[in-house]
Scaffold this active site. Structure first.
Site, PDB file in Angstrom:
ATOM      1  N   CYS A 112      12.660   2.017  -4.811  1.00  0.00           N
ATOM      2  CA  CYS A 112      11.406   2.761  -4.828  1.00  0.00           C
ATOM      3  C   CYS A 112      11.258   3.681  -6.046  1.00  0.00           C
ATOM      4  CB  CYS A 112      11.264   3.567  -3.538  1.00  0.00           C
ATOM      5  SG  CYS A 112      11.533   2.571  -2.061  1.00  0.00           S
ATOM      6  N   HIS A 252       5.979   8.536  -4.430  1.00  0.00           N
ATOM      7  CA  HIS A 252       6.253   7.316  -3.676  1.00  0.00           C
ATOM      8  C   HIS A 252       5.790   7.504  -2.238  1.00  0.00           C
ATOM      9  CE1 HIS A 252       8.174   4.067  -1.675  1.00  0.00           C
ATOM     10  NE2 HIS A 252       9.162   4.781  -1.171  1.00  0.00           N
ATOM     11  N   ASN A 282       4.723   1.464   2.909  1.00  0.00           N
ATOM     12  CA  ASN A 282       5.700   1.664   1.839  1.00  0.00           C
ATOM     13  C   ASN A 282       5.818   0.369   1.046  1.00  0.00           C
ATOM     14  OD1 ASN A 282       8.044   1.856   0.286  1.00  0.00           O
ATOM     15  ND2 ASN A 282       9.178   2.995   1.837  1.00  0.00           N
TER      16      ASN A 282
END
Length: 325
Positions: A112, A252, A282
Site C-alpha cells: 500500500c 491510503h 482498500n
C-alpha cells in the site's frame, strides 16, 4: 539539480460493483458491520481483466490527456502487490501493450506504500541521467488473492488502478518538496499475500501452492496510527513547511477510522483528509493515486496546492511525499 513536474493524473476501476449486502449473501457479515468498522460500502471487482489490463487503461488515458507519444516515455513503473505473474513484470506487460518501446519498465513491491515508493524511484531517475519522462501507475486486482471465505479480510479490498505522469524540468521550483520513507521488516508477517513455501523434498510433484491474503488487523491499525503521523511530520518538516500549510492529506484508504485517528494525532481538521473508501474499499497501491486523481478531476485540488501523499501497509512500510500540485 533537475526539478520535477507532475503533468497529469488518471484512474480506472472495473465496472463490476459488489456491495456489502451482496457480501452478506456469501459470508456471515452485514452492511452495518462492515461500514461501521471500516467506512466501506462497496468495492469494484475485476472480471476477466488482470492487473496489467487495468494499468493499461490508466496508461492510455494519461497519454491521451498529455498528448505524449508512447515512445517518448523513458521509464514506466508499476507499483503492485497483485502482479499478473512473478515474471514478466506487470510494468513490462504494460510497456509492451502500450508500445512504449523506449521505456525501461519494472515493478515496485511495497504494497500500500508502493505508489509513494514509486515517486521516490521516479524522482531519482529524473534527477540523474537522460530520463525526462516517467509514467508511474499503482494497480491492483486484489480479488484474485483474497480468501473470500475470510470475512475479516475479504470485506476490505477492491480492484483498481491509477497513476501519474512526471517530467523533469531545468527551471522553476520542483513539485516534489519533501519525503519520508521507512520499512519495518521485523513486522513483515503482519500482512502477507501470495506466500510460497520452499520445497521439502525433491522432486516435488505436488501442485504449486500460493497462499491467500492474511493480515493481523489490530497490529496494522496500531502501526498505521503511530507511524503514519510520524512520517507525515517528517516529510512536511523536510519540505520546510508546517502541517497548517498542507491543503490536503491524501492518505491510503485502508480504514476510515485510521484516517480519523491520524487527523486527530496531527491536530488537523478532518476536512483536510478526503475519503473515497466507501466506494472503492482498500485498493492497496492504487489507493493514493486513485484518490488524488478523483480530487483533481473534481476540481478540489488545483495547481499550486500543497499535498501530503501518504501510504502504509505490507512490509511493513510507510511513505509520505509532500508535493506542490
Amino acid at each position: 539539480m533537475k526539478k520535477i513536474k507532475i503533468v497529469e493524473t488518471a484512474s480506472y476501476v472495473p465496472q463490476k460493483i459488489v456491495t456489502n449486502d451482496e457480501l452478506s449473501q456469501i459470508m456471515e457479515t452485514s452492511d452495518g458491520w462492515i461500514s461501521t468498522r471500516t467506512g466501506i460500502k462497496q468495492r469494484h471487482i475485476s472480471l476477466g481483466e488482470n492487473t496489467s489490463d487495468l494499468c493499461l487503461h490508466v496508461a492510455q488515458e494519461l497519454l491521451e490527456k498529455s498528448g505524449w507519444a508512447p515512445e517518448s516515455l523513458d521509464l514506466l513503473l508499476v507499483a503492485t502487490m497483485s502482479p499478473d505473474s512473478y515474471t514478466p513484470a506487470t510494468a513490462a506487460l504494460v510497456q509492451g501493450k502500450l508500445q512504449a518501446k523506449n521505456a525501461l519498465a519494472f515493478d515496485i513491491s511495497a504494497a500500500c506504500s508502493g505508489f509513494i515508493y514509486g515517486l521516490k524511484v521516479a524522482e531519482k531517475f529524473l534527477q540523474q541521467g537522460s530520463t525526462k519522462r516517467v509514467m508511474l501507475i499503482g494497480g491492483e486486482v486484489l480479488s484474485k488473492v483474497i480468501d473470500w471465505s475470510d470475512r475479516t479480510s475479504a470485506v476490505l479490498f477492491g480492484d483498481g488502478a491509477a497513476g501519474a505522469l512526471l517530467e523533469s524540468k531545468t527551471s522553476g521550483d520542483s513539485d516534489f518538496l519533501g519525503a519520508s520513507l521507512h520499512t519495518f521488516g521485523e513486522f513483515g508477517d503482519k500482512l502477507e499475500a501470495g506466500k510460497t513455501e520452499a520445497i521439502s523434498t525433491f522432486p516435488n510433484l505436488k501442485e504449486h501452492h500460493i497462499r491467500a491474503f492474511s493480515m493481523s488487523g489490530r497490529d496494522v491499525y496500531t502501526f498505521a496510527t503511530h507511524r503514519v503521523p510520524e512520517s507525515i511530520e517528517e516529510a512536511v518538516s523536510k519540505a520546510a513547511l508546517t502541517l497548517d500549510d498542507i491543503d490536503y492529506f491524501v492518505l491510503h484508504q485502508a480504514n476510515s477510522r485510521i484516517v480519523t485517528q491520524i487527523a486527530k494525532k496531527l491536530a488537523q481538521p478532518l476536512t483536510k483528509f478526503p475519503l473515497n473508501i466507501a466506494e472503492y474499499g482498500n485498493t492497496s497501491a492504487a489507493s493514493v493515486p486513485l484518490l488524488l486523481d478523483e480530487l483533481v478531476t473534481q476540481g478540489k485540488i488545483k495547481r499550486g496546492a500543497k499535498i501530503a501523499l501518504s501510504g502504509f501497509g505490507g512490509g511493513l512500510t510507510v511513505g509520505t511525499q509532500v508535493i506542490k500540485y
